[in-house]
Design an enzyme around this catalytic site. Structure first.
Site, PDB file in Angstrom:
ATOM      1  N   GLU A  63       0.693  -1.189   0.015  1.00 38.14           N
ATOM      2  CA  GLU A  63      -0.036  -0.029  -0.053  1.00 38.14           C
ATOM      3  C   GLU A  63       0.768   1.391  -0.053  1.00 38.14           C
ATOM      4  OE1 GLU A  63      -4.038   1.832   1.251  1.00 38.14           O
ATOM      5  OE2 GLU A  63      -3.552  -0.128   1.779  1.00 38.14           O
ATOM      6  N   GLY A  82      -6.523   4.990  -0.675  1.00 36.54           N
ATOM      7  CA  GLY A  82      -6.792   3.451  -0.966  1.00 36.54           C
ATOM      8  C   GLY A  82      -8.364   3.271  -0.950  1.00 36.54           C
ATOM      9  N   HIS A  89       0.118 -14.338  -0.858  1.00 32.02           N
ATOM     10  CA  HIS A  89       1.479 -14.475  -0.116  1.00 32.02           C
ATOM     11  C   HIS A  89       1.942 -15.789  -0.829  1.00 32.02           C
ATOM     12  CE1 HIS A  89       0.594 -11.129   2.329  1.00 32.02           C
ATOM     13  NE2 HIS A  89      -0.852 -11.737   2.782  1.00 32.02           N
ATOM     14  N   HIS A 106      -3.553   0.786 -14.523  1.00 31.52           N
ATOM     15  CA  HIS A 106      -4.598   1.673 -14.980  1.00 31.52           C
ATOM     16  C   HIS A 106      -4.131   3.115 -14.293  1.00 31.52           C
ATOM     17  CE1 HIS A 106      -8.358   3.837 -15.909  1.00 31.52           C
ATOM     18  NE2 HIS A 106      -8.646   3.923 -14.687  1.00 31.52           N
ATOM     19  N   GLY A 108      -6.264   6.681 -14.067  1.00 32.22           N
ATOM     20  CA  GLY A 108      -7.291   7.306 -14.638  1.00 32.22           C
ATOM     21  C   GLY A 108      -7.655   8.574 -13.909  1.00 32.22           C
TER      22      GLY A 108
END
Length: 139
Positions: A63, A82, A89, A106, A108
């Site tokens: 993240e 997020g 894993h 992507h 956008g």
């Protein structure tokens, strides 16, 4: 090129001070025109009780990379946050360092999707993750 400007690794690492990123020892190390890389130690901060890299630590690395990379793509009045993350894993890591690399799937105006691959020191896959980001107005 996905990133708006050349990536300043020093600035990314400075922004991570006094955050979970720094606490886990995550360090941004390299960047290309559309990818971002960071390392994380496999040590007492990132292990689970059975002596293996904690899956949650891998998700934090994923993240961190995806969100940071996403924010390098948007205009200064926008920010990425997020929406969803998943992680598979694939292999245990017990010591050393893992390296994650985020690449866009992507980019956008309203959403972004990033793939993050985490490898051990031998280059073997430890985790693969996909992060979906929302692009919103900076408040």
């Amino acid at each position: 090129m996905a990133f708006r400007d050349p990536v300043d690794l020093d600035a990314l690492n400075a922004a991570a001070r006094d955050t979970l990123i720094a606490h886990l020892g995550i360090v941004f190390t390299e960047a290309g025109p559309d990818w971002l890389r960071a390392t994380m130690p496999v040590d007492a901060r990132t292990l689970q009780p059975y002596g293996l890299l904690h899956g949650g630590a891998s998700v934090v690395l994923a993240e961190t990379l995806g969100s940071s990379a996403g924010n390098l793509c948007v205009e200064p009045d926008r920010i990425c946050v997020g929406l969803e993350i998943n992680a598979n894993h694939l292999r245990a890591a017990r010591a050393g360092t893992v390296t994650g690399t985020a690449r866009p799937l992507h980019v956008g105006r309203a959403t972004q999707v990033w793939e993050i691959r985490i490898e051990d020191a031998a280059g073997k896959p430890v985790c693969v993750s996909r992060l979906t980001l929302a692009v919103i107005a900076r408040t």
